[in-house]
Design an enzyme around this catalytic site. Sequence first.
Site, PDB file in Angstrom:
ATOM      1  N   ASP A  13      48.343  43.629  32.121  1.00  0.00           N
ATOM      2  CA  ASP A  13      47.552  42.987  33.170  1.00  0.00           C
ATOM      3  C   ASP A  13      47.613  43.825  34.443  1.00  0.00           C
ATOM      4  O   ASP A  13      48.491  43.627  35.285  1.00  0.00           O
ATOM      5  CB  ASP A  13      48.094  41.576  33.445  1.00  0.00           C
ATOM      6  CG  ASP A  13      47.280  40.886  34.530  1.00  0.00           C
ATOM      7  OD1 ASP A  13      46.051  40.782  34.373  1.00  0.00           O
ATOM      8  OD2 ASP A  13      47.866  40.472  35.544  1.00  0.00           O
ATOM      9  N   GLU A  73      43.377  41.610  29.681  1.00  0.00           N
ATOM     10  CA  GLU A  73      42.459  40.586  30.179  1.00  0.00           C
ATOM     11  C   GLU A  73      41.243  41.293  30.770  1.00  0.00           C
ATOM     12  O   GLU A  73      41.384  42.276  31.500  1.00  0.00           O
ATOM     13  CB  GLU A  73      43.148  39.733  31.253  1.00  0.00           C
ATOM     14  CG  GLU A  73      42.253  38.621  31.766  1.00  0.00           C
ATOM     15  CD  GLU A  73      42.974  37.635  32.686  1.00  0.00           C
ATOM     16  OE1 GLU A  73      44.140  37.295  32.431  1.00  0.00           O
ATOM     17  OE2 GLU A  73      42.346  37.199  33.674  1.00  0.00           O
ATOM     18  N   ASP A 145      52.495  38.420  37.085  1.00  0.00           N
ATOM     19  CA  ASP A 145      51.800  39.505  36.398  1.00  0.00           C
ATOM     20  C   ASP A 145      52.288  39.657  34.960  1.00  0.00           C
ATOM     21  O   ASP A 145      51.505  39.899  34.042  1.00  0.00           O
ATOM     22  CB  ASP A 145      51.979  40.819  37.158  1.00  0.00           C
ATOM     23  CG  ASP A 145      51.481  40.718  38.586  1.00  0.00           C
ATOM     24  OD1 ASP A 145      50.329  41.080  38.834  1.00  0.00           O
ATOM     25  OD2 ASP A 145      52.249  40.228  39.432  1.00  0.00           O
TER      26      ASP A 145
END
Lengths: 170, 170
Positions: A13, A73, A145
């Site tokens: 991410d 993502e 995160d």
Amino acid sequence: MNDSSPLRVLGIDPGSRLCGFGVVDETRGGMTHIECGGIAPPARADLGRRLSFIYDEVTRLIAEFQPAVAAFEQVIYAQNVKSALVLGQARGAALLAVTHAGLPMHEYTPTQIKKAVTGYGRADKNQVAMMIQSLLNLPEPAMADASDALAAAVCHLSSYRYLAQTTEAP
Amino acid sequence: MNDSSPLRVLGIDPGSRLCGFGVVDETRGGMTHIECGGIAPPARADLGRRLSFIYDEVTRLIAEFQPAVAAFEQVIYAQNVKSALVLGQARGAALLAVTHAGLPMHEYTPTQIKKAVTGYGRADKNQVAMMIQSLLNLPEPAMADASDALAAAVCHLSSYRYLAQTTEAP
């Protein structure tokens, strides 16, 4: 890969300051948390050095944990054009490290990830973090995160498991 | 570098579909156009392959032309967050190739580049392209992305020349 070897996923991410990562195994019994954390490039270094730092750390994680696949993502939202650019550059460095390591890469939308983790596509960040803690038996919630990176990995494993189920011979 | 060897600059202008490049030498007589063009990653390839393509091509250009330094336009504007992300990823791949090749990297704002090339910070794209054609004695205007990359290189040489003048012993 034979039936008993776990499928190991590296979730990534990338953020503008910190790049979260999470390593998750799927075994017959469920999912197991292997490692998670954040890659924090030196804030005062120039742009090239910061991107290089992300690239090197992702390369090192792949060498250390030998995941079979990486899950990202899909970034849909950013505060503004400037932060989207910064985010894009960090994401480019991480993606390049994954590609150079020969790892297949999958992207999932935030809605897909939330749905896979919580069953609800509009869950908030806290709900996702709590479900990740519960699903992976973490002693405490992972930092934001890392939690998002773990969620991307869990989403990939859920999709993979679903595909495996639907393509199995009757 | 001794006084007679030219300073060679690689200008790079990463776009979402095409990444422009331009190689310019500065010699005592002025500036000389060496090469320019565009890097076009295969549109149907996946994201990792496209970024890898940009990285490989920039690496190849550096090996072929042996520039001393790379110049990028700082991206200030993008149509929207989505295109800023795509642009950022391409830019990250190009920046990483430059950093991995050990090349110093300089960024200039669009205003700095326009001012260096045309003398006017609010010049439009056509005015910049025409000045680049004239400054570098091109037989015809370079295509847009290549022209912007040449402009970044010219801007670096102008700043460098200015710095050299102001730091010269009296």
